[in-house]
Motif scaffolding. Sequence first.
Motif, PDB file in Angstrom:
ATOM      1  N   ALA A 214       4.039 -26.588  14.215  1.00  0.00           N
ATOM      2  CA  ALA A 214       5.100 -26.258  14.557  1.00  0.00           C
ATOM      3  C   ALA A 214       6.076 -25.446  13.884  1.00  0.00           C
ATOM      4  N   ARG A 215       5.522 -25.611  12.387  1.00  0.00           N
ATOM      5  CA  ARG A 215       6.063 -24.557  11.429  1.00  0.00           C
ATOM      6  C   ARG A 215       5.827 -23.002  11.809  1.00  0.00           C
TER       7      ARG A 215
ATOM      8  N   VAL B 100      10.327 -34.492   4.101  1.00  0.00           N
ATOM      9  CA  VAL B 100      11.389 -35.659   4.535  1.00  0.00           C
ATOM     10  C   VAL B 100      11.919 -36.061   2.997  1.00  0.00           C
TER      11      VAL B 100
ATOM     12  N   TYR C 156      17.876 -27.170   9.745  1.00  0.00           N
ATOM     13  CA  TYR C 156      16.982 -25.974   9.986  1.00  0.00           C
ATOM     14  C   TYR C 156      15.543 -26.250   9.714  1.00  0.00           C
TER      15      TYR C 156
ATOM     16  N   GLN D 155       7.203 -33.647   1.408  1.00  0.00           N
ATOM     17  CA  GLN D 155       8.399 -32.539   0.761  1.00  0.00           C
ATOM     18  C   GLN D 155       9.310 -32.506   1.952  1.00  0.00           C
TER      19      GLN D 155
ATOM     20  N   GLN E 248      14.182 -28.619  12.135  1.00  0.00           N
ATOM     21  CA  GLN E 248      13.811 -27.888  13.057  1.00  0.00           C
ATOM     22  C   GLN E 248      12.461 -27.190  13.118  1.00  0.00           C
ATOM     23  N   ARG E 249      12.483 -26.433  11.918  1.00  0.00           N
ATOM     24  CA  ARG E 249      11.073 -25.954  11.828  1.00  0.00           C
ATOM     25  C   ARG E 249      10.115 -26.590  11.319  1.00  0.00           C
ATOM     26  N   ASP E 250      10.202 -27.741  11.055  1.00  0.00           N
ATOM     27  CA  ASP E 250       8.985 -28.769  10.873  1.00  0.00           C
ATOM     28  C   ASP E 250       8.678 -29.411  12.400  1.00  0.00           C
ATOM     29  N   GLY E 251       9.380 -29.239  13.073  1.00  0.00           N
ATOM     30  CA  GLY E 251       9.196 -29.726  14.600  1.00  0.00           C
ATOM     31  C   GLY E 251       9.825 -31.245  14.786  1.00  0.00           C
ATOM     32  N   TYR E 252      10.519 -31.631  13.886  1.00  0.00           N
ATOM     33  CA  TYR E 252      11.070 -32.933  13.971  1.00  0.00           C
ATOM     34  C   TYR E 252      12.399 -32.976  15.053  1.00  0.00           C
TER      35      TYR E 252
ATOM     36  N   LEU F 198       7.644 -35.594  18.183  1.00  0.00           N
ATOM     37  CA  LEU F 198       6.889 -35.675  16.832  1.00  0.00           C
ATOM     38  C   LEU F 198       8.070 -36.190  15.587  1.00  0.00           C
TER      39      LEU F 198
ATOM     40  N   ASP G 234       2.595 -31.664   1.604  1.00  0.00           N
ATOM     41  CA  ASP G 234       3.193 -30.679   2.483  1.00  0.00           C
ATOM     42  C   ASP G 234       4.362 -31.392   3.289  1.00  0.00           C
ATOM     43  N   VAL G 235       3.887 -32.355   4.025  1.00  0.00           N
ATOM     44  CA  VAL G 235       4.563 -33.365   4.776  1.00  0.00           C
ATOM     45  C   VAL G 235       5.802 -33.989   4.207  1.00  0.00           C
TER      46      VAL G 235
ATOM     47  N   PHE H  92       7.573 -21.936  14.883  1.00  0.00           N
ATOM     48  CA  PHE H  92       8.909 -21.748  14.803  1.00  0.00           C
ATOM     49  C   PHE H  92       9.091 -20.423  14.091  1.00  0.00           C
TER      50      PHE H  92
ATOM     51  N   ALA I 128       1.664 -38.759   7.471  1.00  0.00           N
ATOM     52  CA  ALA I 128       1.513 -37.250   7.045  1.00  0.00           C
ATOM     53  C   ALA I 128      -0.096 -36.800   6.997  1.00  0.00           C
TER      54      ALA I 128
ATOM     55  N   SER J 291      12.833 -40.340  -3.156  1.00  0.00           N
ATOM     56  CA  SER J 291      12.562 -38.880  -2.460  1.00  0.00           C
ATOM     57  C   SER J 291      12.746 -37.874  -3.285  1.00  0.00           C
TER      58      SER J 291
ATOM     59  N   GLY K  33      13.928 -34.529   1.090  1.00  0.00           N
ATOM     60  CA  GLY K  33      15.074 -33.771   0.443  1.00  0.00           C
ATOM     61  C   GLY K  33      16.034 -35.010   0.713  1.00  0.00           C
TER      62      GLY K  33
ATOM     63  N   VAL L  14       2.690 -30.756  12.110  1.00  0.00           N
ATOM     64  CA  VAL L  14       3.892 -30.206  11.423  1.00  0.00           C
ATOM     65  C   VAL L  14       3.487 -28.576  11.055  1.00  0.00           C
TER      66      VAL L  14
END
Lengths: 136, 136
Positions: free
Chosen positions: A127-128, B36, B75, B34, B78-82, B102, B31-32, A131, A117, A37, B38, A124
């Motif tokens: 969604a971003r 996940v 947060y 990143q 949520q922002r990424d729509g998950y 999603l 982009d995507v 939001f 992805a 990760s 964390g 995504v």
Amino acid sequence: MDSKIVNLRSKMEVYNAISGGGNFADCPVRDVIQGVSGKWSSLLMMALAEHPYRFGELRRLVPDISQRMLTQTLYDLQRDGYVHREVFPTKPPSVEYSLTDLGHSMFSALHQLILWAELNHDAVRNARAGFDATQA
Amino acid sequence: MDSKIVNLRSKMEVYNAISGGGNFADCPVRDVIQGVSGKWSSLLMMALAEHPYRFGELRRLVPDISQRMLTQTLYDLQRDGYVHREVFPTKPPSVEYSLTDLGHSMFSALHQLILWAELNHDAVRNARAGFDATQA
DNA sequence: AGTGCTGGTCTCTTTTTGAGACCGACACTA
DNA sequence: TAGTGTCGGTCTCAAAAAGAGACCAGCACT
């Protein structure tokens, strides 16, 4: 109270239970996922999944990685058994990095996420954007 | 020179090409991934994949996450729509987090990696131990 | 009036990351 | 022969991210 948590024998709880004193370091999934990760790990795995690369090639392939992080990420991947590092005594010496069997095996699982992805990047991004619009 | 890099029309190269001026931010996978990748994202996704959880429940479920990082990771998810965040006007107010469609879709891809991690945890641990032994 | 629970935010310290200079050994060039 | 370039790094210092923990408002219960 907290009946959901108490009643469900979920994986999450088992990982908590395993950890005993709150150390939590023994959770297998965390232990393995942490290694993948990192910010650069998956990207380097993608590159090496195609074919072996040399240090400088990887650096050019991923231009915005610092040399320091490239060294360190490759070291970590090697330590976890995903990557093999071989030094050739040429002049100047060259170093080739390649995936091990374990690395290929792990990448095939990671590949599912990569495919997702690619397919869902737009979702995504939308969604971003949505939001951010409501938060502004 | 660098014939491998020049000749292969690999995904990696395409991502580089897309980025144009070296920005590299438009690479869909980066982009995507990143989001996940964390430290806590995958763990929280695992938890929420079982069923919705409230803020405090998540905090107890993952004892070694700081409240700050829990807030922030949720947060971001949520922002990424998950993740969907819903506030119930109870007293005191409670907040429930749940996976969106999603989010479930993404988790099914992430799940492959989690399963791999469970199956191959020992192999990774052994590789690590062996590596550390030779480096000592 | 005091205590507890809720879901956070704010500040401060420590860790991680990024940017970039520097390194030795050798090859090629002028 | 001196200068330049390539290789795969390491070292130092600044910036960013994460962790620890105090603090907050609102309401319930005692």
